[in-house]
Scaffold this active site. Structure first.
Site, PDB file in Angstrom:
ATOM      1  N   ASP A 111       0.812  -1.225   0.000  1.00  0.00           N
ATOM      2  CA  ASP A 111       0.000   0.000   0.000  1.00  0.00           C
ATOM      3  C   ASP A 111       0.842   1.271   0.000  1.00  0.00           C
ATOM      4  OD1 ASP A 111      -2.308  -1.506   0.042  1.00  0.00           O
ATOM      5  OD2 ASP A 111      -2.439  -1.521   2.228  1.00  0.00           O
ATOM      6  N   MET A 162      -5.853  -2.885  -5.464  1.00  0.00           N
ATOM      7  CA  MET A 162      -5.851  -2.858  -3.995  1.00  0.00           C
ATOM      8  C   MET A 162      -5.472  -1.476  -3.445  1.00  0.00           C
ATOM      9  SD  MET A 162      -4.206  -6.427  -2.591  1.00  0.00           S
ATOM     10  CE  MET A 162      -5.164  -7.949  -2.500  1.00  0.00           C
ATOM     11  N   ARG A 194      -7.070   0.540   0.293  1.00  0.00           N
ATOM     12  CA  ARG A 194      -8.314   1.041   0.889  1.00  0.00           C
ATOM     13  C   ARG A 194      -8.235   2.532   1.184  1.00  0.00           C
ATOM     14  NH1 ARG A 194     -11.833  -2.716   1.025  1.00  0.00           N
ATOM     15  NH2 ARG A 194     -11.137  -4.863   1.263  1.00  0.00           N
TER      16      ARG A 194
END
EC number: 2.7.1.90
Lengths: 402, 402
Positions: free
Chosen positions: B137, B179, B181
């Site tokens: 991330d 991906m 969030r």
């Protein structure tokens, strides 16, 4: 025979389809009787619209770079020409004095070549028509395998190799849905991602075997009991014993939700299978991926064997056309471990037909592949296949005894 | 300070997390005061269960092979330890006379290291605790970027490079859900798959900008009008101005189906966005893929820069521990184009915090990245990035004038 050459690409792109196009173009440019080499934009649709590129004016250097680029550089089409459409194609070929027509594609494309070939014969027009094989589904008759399949198979094998490692690190159930409506070759390629005996994919479901949801759940539970985790490769085309696609069947269960059946969340096959496992077996960590377009278009996962063969079928198509006396489909035949040769096969033997996995490639249990399949596929994946390694299990004695 | 070393891995696996583990193990084995190097199975859970491997008995050769293997070779966990859990960890470390604790992971893992470090201090037990960064991330504070992100970003860039070529060959709308969030770095990496001005992704949606479905549909229509096709990169975490995830919002519309709203088929974010585009804009060829686990676990798409840095943060962690006098988190700092250095940063600056994309990386329109982002990301992707080539447009004059 003098004339112009026309090359076109049809159907779903592959990682190496441009190798075949460039093979045909470069080989054509060697022949003195060929005045021009054209490429049709977006397959047969580009032909009826007279949308041509002059590839005689393209540099060899750029053609080589395009050859190494995945997807169809001339553009593709999903049009499946009927007789009338083929007659339109034939009119344009005649107007542009095309003497050689090369069409790179799968079963539908080979059928187009067959009809155009027949139209030319009826009209007594000298046109040499050659179909060049291509499909990630690997479902063309006569061929040992088809260009595009090895690279897609390599992607699937590497994806499952990684999915297995991921699933080992964070255990649970993982489902990967692979392309292939009728033939399970690409899904079966997942098995080549396996190294150690307890590696996944633990279960492989191909369309060649009837899929039963209860048996599926029993197999998933057995694998979870044994390994504490379960990696599953599923073909998008799996169907029940009456040939009803499982995706359709599960979608109907979603529809029936209101009437008190188990609630499925909808979505694609992967989501629905995940839901069924969660609700019927009670496992919490259940994940599903649909490999989708990534599996056929990913840049950077190509089999060198596939590249070489895709180039050669393009080149051979031109050689068969120039030195031969008949139309046909170029087919790949295995002659050693590993070597191939190329033949020109009658279009009727290939056109519009579908090959599926032979029984000797599927294990008796129906959820695994045989060593015969591994022997068949391994050389196609090419050189430099990645390998996965593990730490050895030198366990430390417990002190607190937890 | 004598004692044993304990290494563990937490959170989602990455392509290079084993480089960090092996970097820490091999560097530890060089120090004479270290009697043993242990690895905990499945992160913190393995610690409380005293589930340790003795990595002092592993060959250097196999460690190097494991380093090149993606996913967590020690296994991982999703456990997020609270104070009590950390006290259990601390008890086990004490029982096994662990003097050095290295935990490879993201924000949650760094918070675990912080609590364990505080417990040791309270108990006056000599324990050196170092957090080694890892997350696809790219959302760890202080760090220029985090190991694992460059390889995942490379996968996303190569996937969109291919998706764009595929979409060019067979035009329509394509959505790839990536991906992330809270942070959009990985989704934004899709932009690095772009070469020619008309290449996709034409629209990029990151969680840092509020997502509005009407504006989205307007943008898709404008792209279709301009290019006849549209490739879209969407972060799984996109949310509206009130921070309501779009996936939740659309799922609610699915629920409301029975009451006469537009009918959505359900499934994940990709399927629902595809449905909205089909139903509201009327385009036929609309496809959506969720990159899913493949994007973080695919074997064979790794950045060599990422591998090198992941190895170094593991090695530096041990050096900071052996020659330093404080606990901390190893952080990566950019010092040139392209070079980095590593610091030991106070755990409080990293633990449990989330970094998002800075404004200068997102273009004012909100649906593209800036050149600053391209300059930031390109060196991280490493050497040997594939490139896409096109045929030059030497058009042939029409004869039939269709």
């Amino acid at each position: 025979m003098n004339g112009k050459v026309l090359v076109a690409q049809g159907g779903g792109p592959t990682a190496v389809i441009n190798q075949s196009m460039v093979g045909a173009v470069l080989e054509s440019r060697k022949f003195r009787n060929i005045e021009k080499v054209y490429g049709a934009f977006h397959g047969v649709r580009g032909i009826v619209q007279e949308d041509f590129l002059d590839l005689t004016q393209e540099t060899t250097h750029n053609l080589e770079l395009v050859a190494g680029t995945p997807s169809s550089a001339l553009g593709s089409t999903r049009d499946k020409p009927d007789l009338q459409y083929c007659q339109e194609i034939f009119k344009v070929l005649k107007a542009h004095e095309i003497g050689y027509f090369f069409y790179i594609g799968g079963n539908d494309s080979s059928d187009t070549v067959r009809i155009v070939s027949e139209e030319a014969r009826k009209a007594d027009y000298a046109l040499r028509c050659i179909h060049i094989p291509k499909t990630i589904d690997n479902d063309l008759m006569v061929n040992d395998h088809t260009p595009g399949f090895p690279s897609a198979a390599r992607f699937v094998a590497q994806a499952f190799m990684g999915a297995n490692l991921d699933n080992w690190a964070l255990p649970g159930v993982y489902i990967g849905v692979v392309m292939g409506r009728h033939a399970g070759f690409l899904t079966a390629a997942a098995a080549l991602g396996k190294k150690f005996p307890d590696d996944g994919p633990h279960l492989i479901y191909v369309p060649e075997r009837a899929f039963d949801i209860d048996k599926f759940l029993t197999a998933v539970k057995a694998t979870m009991d044994r390994h504490g985790r379960c990696v599953i490769a599923v073909s998008e085309g799996i169907a029940d014993e009456n040939h009803v696609p499982i995706a359709t069947k599960l979608a109907e269960e979603v529809e029936r939700d209101a009437h008190g059946n188990i609630q499925l969340g909808g979505g694609g096959l992967a989501e629905m299978l995940v839901d069924v496992i969660k609700k019927r077996l009670g496992y919490k960590r259940v994940r599903g991926d649909t490999f989708g377009y990534v599996q056929r278009s990913f840049v950077g996962c190509v089999s060198d064997v596939d590249q070489r063969e895709a180039r050669e079928v393009g080149e051979k198509a031109v050689q068969f056309a120039m030195w031969g006396d008949r139309d046909g489909s170029v087919t790949i035949h295995r002659t050693g471990f590993y070597s191939v040769d190329y033949h020109l096969t009658d279009l009727l033997e290939v056109a519009g037909k579908t090959k599926v996995m032979p029984d000797e490639f599927i294990s008796p249990c129906g959820t695994d592949v045989t060593d015969a399949f591994r022997m068949y596929l391994r050389p196609l994946l090419g050189s430099g296949m990645p390998d996965a390694y593990r730490l050895r299990q030198n366990k430390v004695a417990k002190i607190l005894g937890r």
